[in-house]
Enzyme design. Structure first.
Site, PDB file in Angstrom:
ATOM      1  N   ASP A  60       0.867  -1.177   0.000  1.00  0.00           N
ATOM      2  CA  ASP A  60       0.000   0.000   0.000  1.00  0.00           C
ATOM      3  C   ASP A  60       0.905   1.230   0.000  1.00  0.00           C
ATOM      4  O   ASP A  60       2.126   1.113   0.127  1.00  0.00           O
ATOM      5  CB  ASP A  60      -0.969  -0.038   1.182  1.00  0.00           C
ATOM      6  CG  ASP A  60      -0.244   0.045   2.515  1.00  0.00           C
ATOM      7  OD1 ASP A  60       1.010   0.108   2.522  1.00  0.00           O
ATOM      8  OD2 ASP A  60      -0.925   0.055   3.546  1.00  0.00           O
ATOM      9  N   SER A  61       0.317   2.400  -0.137  1.00  0.00           N
ATOM     10  CA  SER A  61       1.140   3.605  -0.307  1.00  0.00           C
ATOM     11  C   SER A  61       1.617   4.172   1.020  1.00  0.00           C
ATOM     12  O   SER A  61       2.438   5.078   1.042  1.00  0.00           O
ATOM     13  CB  SER A  61       0.320   4.671  -1.019  1.00  0.00           C
ATOM     14  OG  SER A  61      -0.712   5.125  -0.158  1.00  0.00           O
ATOM     15  N   GLY A  62       1.091   3.674   2.107  1.00  0.00           N
ATOM     16  CA  GLY A  62       1.413   4.235   3.419  1.00  0.00           C
ATOM     17  C   GLY A  62       0.393   5.273   3.843  1.00  0.00           C
ATOM     18  O   GLY A  62       0.280   5.597   5.023  1.00  0.00           O
ATOM     19  N   GLY A  63      -0.362   5.786   2.880  1.00  0.00           N
ATOM     20  CA  GLY A  63      -1.328   6.847   3.184  1.00  0.00           C
ATOM     21  C   GLY A  63      -2.332   6.444   4.254  1.00  0.00           C
ATOM     22  O   GLY A  63      -2.536   7.171   5.220  1.00  0.00           O
ATOM     23  N   PHE A  64      -2.907   5.254   4.099  1.00  0.00           N
ATOM     24  CA  PHE A  64      -3.962   4.848   5.025  1.00  0.00           C
ATOM     25  C   PHE A  64      -3.438   4.767   6.462  1.00  0.00           C
ATOM     26  O   PHE A  64      -4.094   5.236   7.395  1.00  0.00           O
ATOM     27  CB  PHE A  64      -4.557   3.497   4.600  1.00  0.00           C
ATOM     28  CG  PHE A  64      -5.701   3.067   5.460  1.00  0.00           C
ATOM     29  CD1 PHE A  64      -6.956   3.637   5.301  1.00  0.00           C
ATOM     30  CD2 PHE A  64      -5.531   2.090   6.427  1.00  0.00           C
ATOM     31  CE1 PHE A  64      -8.020   3.252   6.113  1.00  0.00           C
ATOM     32  CE2 PHE A  64      -6.590   1.697   7.237  1.00  0.00           C
ATOM     33  CZ  PHE A  64      -7.837   2.274   7.075  1.00  0.00           C
ATOM     34  N   ASP A 114      -2.216   8.356  -1.787  1.00  0.00           N
ATOM     35  CA  ASP A 114      -3.538   8.995  -1.796  1.00  0.00           C
ATOM     36  C   ASP A 114      -3.887   9.483  -0.405  1.00  0.00           C
ATOM     37  O   ASP A 114      -3.231   9.133   0.564  1.00  0.00           O
ATOM     38  CB  ASP A 114      -4.613   8.011  -2.271  1.00  0.00           C
ATOM     39  CG  ASP A 114      -4.777   6.844  -1.300  1.00  0.00           C
ATOM     40  OD1 ASP A 114      -3.776   6.427  -0.696  1.00  0.00           O
ATOM     41  OD2 ASP A 114      -5.909   6.356  -1.153  1.00  0.00           O
ATOM     42  N   GLN A 169     -10.796   7.692  -4.967  1.00  0.00           N
ATOM     43  CA  GLN A 169     -11.389   8.191  -3.719  1.00  0.00           C
ATOM     44  C   GLN A 169     -12.636   9.006  -4.078  1.00  0.00           C
ATOM     45  O   GLN A 169     -13.175   8.833  -5.166  1.00  0.00           O
ATOM     46  CB  GLN A 169     -10.356   9.032  -2.950  1.00  0.00           C
ATOM     47  CG  GLN A 169      -9.162   8.228  -2.417  1.00  0.00           C
ATOM     48  CD  GLN A 169      -9.482   7.387  -1.181  1.00  0.00           C
ATOM     49  OE1 GLN A 169     -10.560   7.517  -0.567  1.00  0.00           O
ATOM     50  NE2 GLN A 169      -8.562   6.503  -0.808  1.00  0.00           N
ATOM     51  N   GLY A 196     -10.904   4.024   0.351  1.00  0.00           N
ATOM     52  CA  GLY A 196     -11.793   4.820   1.190  1.00  0.00           C
ATOM     53  C   GLY A 196     -13.124   4.160   1.467  1.00  0.00           C
ATOM     54  O   GLY A 196     -14.119   4.824   1.769  1.00  0.00           O
ATOM     55  N   ASP A 246      -8.218  -7.117  -0.316  1.00  0.00           N
ATOM     56  CA  ASP A 246      -7.357  -7.473   0.803  1.00  0.00           C
ATOM     57  C   ASP A 246      -8.129  -7.199   2.070  1.00  0.00           C
ATOM     58  O   ASP A 246      -8.975  -6.305   2.102  1.00  0.00           O
ATOM     59  CB  ASP A 246      -6.081  -6.612   0.821  1.00  0.00           C
ATOM     60  CG  ASP A 246      -6.354  -5.197   1.282  1.00  0.00           C
ATOM     61  OD1 ASP A 246      -6.815  -4.389   0.465  1.00  0.00           O
ATOM     62  OD2 ASP A 246      -6.144  -4.898   2.472  1.00  0.00           O
ATOM     63  N   CYS A 284     -14.673 -28.130   5.446  1.00  0.00           N
ATOM     64  CA  CYS A 284     -13.377 -27.547   5.048  1.00  0.00           C
ATOM     65  C   CYS A 284     -12.300 -28.624   4.986  1.00  0.00           C
ATOM     66  O   CYS A 284     -12.236 -29.504   5.835  1.00  0.00           O
ATOM     67  CB  CYS A 284     -12.993 -26.462   6.050  1.00  0.00           C
ATOM     68  SG  CYS A 284     -11.406 -25.666   5.729  1.00  0.00           S
ATOM     69  N   CYS A 286      -8.998 -27.888   4.939  1.00  0.00           N
ATOM     70  CA  CYS A 286      -7.704 -27.291   5.286  1.00  0.00           C
ATOM     71  C   CYS A 286      -6.976 -28.187   6.283  1.00  0.00           C
ATOM     72  O   CYS A 286      -7.577 -29.045   6.924  1.00  0.00           O
ATOM     73  CB  CYS A 286      -7.888 -25.870   5.827  1.00  0.00           C
ATOM     74  SG  CYS A 286      -8.221 -25.762   7.596  1.00  0.00           S
ATOM     75  N   CYS A 289      -8.622 -28.288   9.803  1.00  0.00           N
ATOM     76  CA  CYS A 289      -9.900 -29.018   9.913  1.00  0.00           C
ATOM     77  C   CYS A 289      -9.706 -30.521   9.719  1.00  0.00           C
ATOM     78  O   CYS A 289     -10.477 -31.319  10.238  1.00  0.00           O
ATOM     79  CB  CYS A 289     -10.911 -28.466   8.914  1.00  0.00           C
ATOM     80  SG  CYS A 289     -11.439 -26.789   9.349  1.00  0.00           S
ATOM     81  N   HIS A 315      -6.970 -21.749   9.236  1.00  0.00           N
ATOM     82  CA  HIS A 315      -8.321 -22.110   8.782  1.00  0.00           C
ATOM     83  C   HIS A 315      -9.023 -20.928   8.109  1.00  0.00           C
ATOM     84  O   HIS A 315      -9.596 -21.066   7.028  1.00  0.00           O
ATOM     85  CB  HIS A 315      -9.202 -22.643   9.921  1.00  0.00           C
ATOM     86  CG  HIS A 315     -10.640 -22.627   9.504  1.00  0.00           C
ATOM     87  ND1 HIS A 315     -11.164 -23.550   8.611  1.00  0.00           N
ATOM     88  CD2 HIS A 315     -11.631 -21.718   9.726  1.00  0.00           C
ATOM     89  CE1 HIS A 315     -12.414 -23.234   8.336  1.00  0.00           C
ATOM     90  NE2 HIS A 315     -12.730 -22.122   9.001  1.00  0.00           N
TER      91      HIS A 315
HETATM   92 ZN   LIG Z   1     -10.463 -25.379   7.812  1.00  0.00          ZN
END
Ligand SMILES: [Zn+2]
Length: 336
Positions: A60-64, A114, A169, A196, A246, A284, A286, A289, A315
């Site tokens: 990310d740009s660091g802005g947030f 931004d 934005q 945003g 994300d 699941c 995974c 699980c 999980h």
């Molecule tokens: Zn799982």
């Protein structure tokens, strides 16, 4: 994209992320700039090598984070003056500086600097913020084009080129969002993000903004919605045409004993699971699980064992990646 704030997806080793099928993770420019610093990372060959992650990284740009974590911010047309949340030291971030840091980290996808407009923001405030974001996007692009190969390990024969994405934005104002999207598309960036959102607004408004902006962004370039969301939201947005998202939710919730499952959310701390021998999510596949019971995961939380964060995170990440896998399969043409 699992979020790897400090060069690590919290509590989950890199080989596990690979085996779960994570193709790309997110790193946070603000955090890595403050600690250990982008220059040491550059000297060590970039973030991929430093954290031993051969797959893609988006920074990310660091802005947030500047806007959400640091104190004593002062925003001018040139950039943002802020104090570190770690030691109170003073720093100045400009679009050029954010791009330099992301180039030094060696991110595959670099985000334009931004200003994340807060919620709620009245029209005057959103317009002012948008003006800054547009000017900073142009400066980010100019600087990126001039310097994106300025890293000692860049070899055009083997290194992947870096890409730059812009961020739409405009607060919760439809016309400002449209205006921002159109201006960014004119800049012909490598991809486009909608930022945003998920900043406290009702969910209908999030969806409305995404639906407004998405048709204006080129279909042949990645379209990324930042910082979302719950499992049903990411599926909904993916089906609208969003390619990338994300969210810290799967890993953050995991550390608070909250599991996302095909049967809904489970608070694995609850007493009802004390002797529950069933897997966390019977649907699941995974590694967690397949191997462990709800009772065991509950015990780890109760005992404050660090393995709790690891297993719960694995999980939840598998559950999120599984949603995206299913969406992709259902959208792709059937194999012949
Ligand atoms: Zn799982």
């Amino acid at each position: 994209m699992p979020v790897g704030t400090q060069g690590t997806v919290k509590a989950v080793p890199q080989d596990t992320l690979e085996s779960l099928g994570a193709e790309i993770i997110l790193g946070n420019t603000y955090h890595l700039y403050l600690r250990p610093g982008h220059e040491p990372i550059r000297r060590m060959g970039g973030l991929h090598r430093f954290m031993s992650w051969p797959r893609a990284i988006l920074t990310d740009s660091g802005g947030f984070q500047v806007f959400s974590l640091s104190s004593l911010r002062k925003v001018t047309d040139d950039g943002v003056q802020f104090r570190s949340h770690l030691d109170g030291s003073s720093h100045f971030f400009t679009p050029e500086h954010s791009i330099d840091v992301q180039i030094a980290l060696g991110a595959d996808i670099v985000m334009a600097f931004d200003e994340c407009t807060e919620y709620p923001a009245d029209r005057a405030r959103a317009e002012e913020s948008l003006r800054l974001t547009m000017a900073w996007a142009r400066r980010s692009l100019d600087h990126f084009r001039a310097h994106s190969r300025d890293v000692p390990w860049f070899d055009p024969k083997v290194s992947r080129a870096q890409s730059l994405f812009g961020i739409v934005q405009g607060g919760m104002h439809r016309d400002l969002r449209r205006q921002c999207a159109e201006r960014l598309v004119e800049m012909d960036l490598d991809g486009y993000a909608i930022g945003g959102l998920s900043v406290g607004e009702p969910r209908e408004l999030t969806l409305e903004m995404i639906a407004e902006v998405l048709p204006l962004l080129p279909k042949d370039k990645p379209r990324y919605v930042m910082g979302v969301g719950y499992p049903d939201e990411i599926e909904q947005y993916a089906r609208l045409g969003v390619d990338m998202m994300d969210c810290v939710l799967p890993t953050r919730a995991a550390r608070h004993a909250l599991l996302f499952t095909s049967e809904g959310r489970l608070n694995i701390k609850n007493k009802q699971f004390a002797e529950d021998q069933s897997p966390p999510d019977p649907a699941c596949q995974c590694p967690v699980c397949r191997r462990y019971s709800r009772a065991y995961l509950r015990h780890l939380v109760q005992a404050g064992e660090p393995l709790s964060a690891t297993l719960n995170s694995i999980h939840n990440l598998a559950y999120y990646l599984g949603i995206m896998q299913r969406v992709r399969t259902s959208l792709d043409p059937a194999p012949v």
